[in-house]
Design a protein around this motif. Structure first.
Motif, PDB file in Angstrom:
ATOM      1  N   ALA A  28       0.834  -1.201   0.000  1.00 12.12           N
ATOM      2  CA  ALA A  28       0.000   0.000   0.000  1.00 12.12           C
ATOM      3  C   ALA A  28       0.866   1.247   0.000  1.00 12.12           C
ATOM      4  CB  ALA A  28      -0.915   0.002   1.219  1.00 12.12           C
ATOM      5  N   GLN A  29       0.339   2.307  -0.618  1.00 11.43           N
ATOM      6  CA  GLN A  29       1.069   3.577  -0.656  1.00 11.43           C
ATOM      7  C   GLN A  29       1.325   4.099   0.750  1.00 11.43           C
ATOM      8  OE1 GLN A  29      -0.634   6.624  -3.154  1.00 11.43           O
ATOM      9  NE2 GLN A  29       0.306   8.273  -1.950  1.00 11.43           N
ATOM     10  N   SER A  30       0.354   3.920   1.618  1.00 13.41           N
ATOM     11  CA  SER A  30       0.506   4.413   2.989  1.00 13.41           C
ATOM     12  C   SER A  30       1.651   3.712   3.713  1.00 13.41           C
ATOM     13  CB  SER A  30      -0.802   4.203   3.758  1.00 13.41           C
ATOM     14  OG  SER A  30      -1.165   2.824   3.782  1.00 13.41           O
ATOM     15  N   ALA A  31       1.854   2.427   3.392  1.00 10.92           N
ATOM     16  CA  ALA A  31       2.948   1.684   4.025  1.00 10.92           C
ATOM     17  C   ALA A  31       4.302   2.243   3.591  1.00 10.92           C
ATOM     18  CB  ALA A  31       2.849   0.205   3.672  1.00 10.92           C
ATOM     19  N   VAL A  32       4.392   2.596   2.306  1.00 15.48           N
ATOM     20  CA  VAL A  32       5.644   3.167   1.805  1.00 15.48           C
ATOM     21  C   VAL A  32       5.886   4.532   2.454  1.00 15.48           C
ATOM     22  CG1 VAL A  32       6.856   4.032  -0.232  1.00 15.48           C
ATOM     23  CG2 VAL A  32       5.504   1.929  -0.377  1.00 15.48           C
ATOM     24  N   SER A  33       4.865   5.365   2.471  1.00 20.91           N
ATOM     25  CA  SER A  33       5.009   6.698   3.054  1.00 20.91           C
ATOM     26  C   SER A  33       5.387   6.623   4.521  1.00 20.91           C
ATOM     27  CB  SER A  33       3.695   7.477   2.896  1.00 20.91           C
ATOM     28  OG  SER A  33       3.373   7.659   1.532  1.00 20.91           O
TER      29      SER A  33
END
Length: 301
Positions: A28-33
């Motif tokens: 997920a994008q949130s995990a990367v951020s």
């Protein structure tokens, strides 16, 4: 700091886009951020500048990326080394060789080895003796075929497998083409086609000419044996080449003749480093080479 954070950071730096990086990482994008934010907090510096939907590295980010790539490369090699130790018959062998061994010697021994260890792969590097020695010393390859074989040194171990004669290669209409053997001095007035400066094969030929008191006039130079043979076939000069390059591969417009004076031979073997142990797959191959050529030498006598 976690390896995961470094991997996420490197992917974002590559894509310059968090969403695209997340897509390639399958997270997920949130995990990367979140992981990038944790990494920046731990380092106490911003690694990226946000520009709309895209990002770009800060100066600190560029510095960190340089070392992160080095660290991850070392980690990949560490994992590969462990895999090799667990299964030396399924690793990859980094092997160097000179052009003059590419047509016969190398294919034969690789074929014999692969008939026993079919899952082992090879990563080949071609170059002069000097270039191959440097690659071994730097650790970019682990062993290399060389010819002629240099003297051993404190950091390089050598092993000679066999010696072979050099023969003169001349155009078929050359004035000496009917000779059964040649005194090398008979070619003193000819133009020579040799390997480039830096190749030990060139030095071997020049030294042989000096033994009979002349300096060869070099008209053409190449790092490729096929090119040298082609130039001789075109009548542009003469050359000296190992018999393994000529017995089965003499161009139609040329003839190869033994050299009686002086007796010119080259040694063929391998070099390995003394400064670090061979990885398991390379060790397996090295031990195979020693047994392979011992059997051939026993048979030849």
């Amino acid at each position: 700091m976690e390896i995961r954070q470094i991997k996420y950071f490197m992917e974002v730096a590559k894509e310059e886009h968090v969403t695209e990086a997340a897509h390639r990482l399958h997270v997920a994008q949130s995990a990367v951020s979140r992981q990038i934010a944790k990494l920046e907090d731990e380092l106490g510096v911003k690694l990226f500048l946000r520009e709309g939907r895209s990002v770009r590295l800060t100066h600190a980010g560029k510095i960190f990326l340089q070392y992160a790539e080095t660290a991850m490369d070392a980690m990949d090699k560490a994992v590969q080394a462990v895999d090799d130790y667990l299964n030396p018959e399924a690793g990859k062998i980094r092997l160097g060789f000179p052009n003059s061994l590419a047509t016969k010697t190398l294919p034969r021994v690789i074929s014999a080895f692969r008939s026993q260890y079919s899952d082992v792969g090879f990563d080949f590097n071609q170059g002069s003796n000097r270039e191959l020695r440097e690659l071994v010393q730097k650790g970019e390859i682990d062993l290399a075929f060389v010819s002629p074989v240099p003297e051993p040194s404190p950091d390089i171990e050598t092993n000679i497998f066999f010696s072979e004669h050099m023969r003169a290669l001349i155009p078929i209409h050359h004035r000496l083409s009917k000779q059964e053997s040649l005194n090398l001095r008979d070619l003193m007035d000819d133009q020579f086609v040799l390997f480039r400066t830096g190749y030990d094969m060139r030095a071997l030929v020049i030294e042989a000419c000096r033994q009979v008191n002349f300096e060869p006039a070099v008209a053409f130079e190449s790092d490729d044996a096929y090119t040298i043979k082609g130039l001789v076939e075109a009548g542009l000069g003469v050359s000296l080449l190992p018999e393994t390059l000529l017995i089965d591969h003499t161009p139609m417009g040329t003839i190869s003749i033994p050299i009686s004076v002086p007796r010119v031979t080259r040694t063929v073997g391998v070099i390995i480093t003394k400064t670090r142990p061979l990885p398991p797959s390379e060790k397996l191959f090295y031990e195979f080479l020693i047994k392979y050529y011992n059997r051939l030498n026993d048979f030849s006598f």
